[in-house]
Design an enzyme around this catalytic site. Structure first.
Site, PDB file in Angstrom:
ATOM      1  N   SER A 122       0.835  -1.198   0.000  1.00 47.04           N
ATOM      2  CA  SER A 122       0.000   0.000   0.000  1.00 47.04           C
ATOM      3  C   SER A 122       0.876   1.258   0.000  1.00 47.04           C
ATOM      4  CB  SER A 122      -0.902  -0.031   1.235  1.00 47.04           C
ATOM      5  OG  SER A 122      -1.695   1.114   1.317  1.00 47.04           O
ATOM      6  N   HIS A 142      -3.251  -4.365   9.461  1.00 44.80           N
ATOM      7  CA  HIS A 142      -4.118  -4.213  10.619  1.00 44.80           C
ATOM      8  C   HIS A 142      -3.357  -3.680  11.836  1.00 44.80           C
ATOM      9  CE1 HIS A 142      -7.011  -6.037   8.093  1.00 44.80           C
ATOM     10  NE2 HIS A 142      -7.849  -6.416   9.027  1.00 44.80           N
TER      11      HIS A 142
HETATM   12 MG    MG Z   1     -10.346  -7.835   7.307  1.00 43.86          MG
END
Ligand code: MG
Length: 204
Positions: A122, A142
């Site tokens: 990203s 995350h």
């Molecule tokens: Mg997810």
């Protein structure tokens, strides 16, 4: 929002495609992607094997639009051996690689003309990005720093009136990123299980 319908064949593919998205979340993504698709390209970050891509990509296909899918396909920390989301089936000759799974998913769903896989982190994709999008679904890193980078980085490419959606919004770092977005130009408009949907101020 208008009435849109996923083809039965694509729904069958959703069931057999590896991934972590509940069908109700997929349906919500599909409806908001369809809502936005008339206004510009769609984007997702964190594609894995293409489960969410089926829902968003179908909305792109029906609107004659494209979906950019950003993922390095090398897996995130929670997918490594011994971790919660590890799946030995995605380990290829040169390690973790979900790109072949995505390609099979796109071919099976006839989405190869509407989905553009961007095989990069990203951060790398963001460094070189220059295309405004009408819809962005964030389900990549995350960890706190990674999700904030995604939120800050990709939200600026969402056009006024466009949609920004997050998966796993209850995770503290992701919740903080959403609060940061809500403190700016975004307003929460929908929520299904662990999916949260926001809209950027302005007409779509
Ligand atoms: Mg997810």
């Amino acid at each position: 929002m208008g009435t849109v319908t996923m083809p039965e064949e694509t729904l069958a593919l959703v069931e057999t495609t590896k991934g972590f998205l509940h069908p109700d979340e997929g349906d919500c993504l599909y409806r908001w992607a369809a809502y936005a698709a008339g206004a510009g390209p769609l984007l997702e970050v964190g594609t894995y094997c293409g489960k969410s891509t089926l829902w968003i990509g179908e909305a792109a296909r029906q609107a004659g639009q494209v979906l950019f899918c950003v993922d390095h396909h090398r897996g995130s920390p929670e997918m490594m051996p011994g971790e919660d989301c590890h799946d030995p089936e995605v380990i290829g000759d040169d390690g973790h690689d979900t790109l072949p799974f995505l390609r099979r998913t796109l071919a099976a769903a006839d989405l190869e003309r509407n989905v553009i896989p961007v095989v990069a982190s990203s951060e790398l994709a963001l460094t070189h990005w220059s295309t405004p999008v009408a819809f962005a679904f964030i389900d990549g890193a995350h960890d706190d720093a990674g999700v904030m980078l995604d939120c800050v980085g990709w939200s600026r490419w969402v056009i006024p009136g466009g949609v920004l959606a997050f998966h796993d919004f209850a995770i503290p770092g992701i919740a903080a990123a959403i609060r940061a977005a809500e403190g700016g130009e975004f307003v929460a408009v929908d929520q299904v299980k662990s999916l949260k949907v926001l809209i950027k101020a302005g007409p779509v």
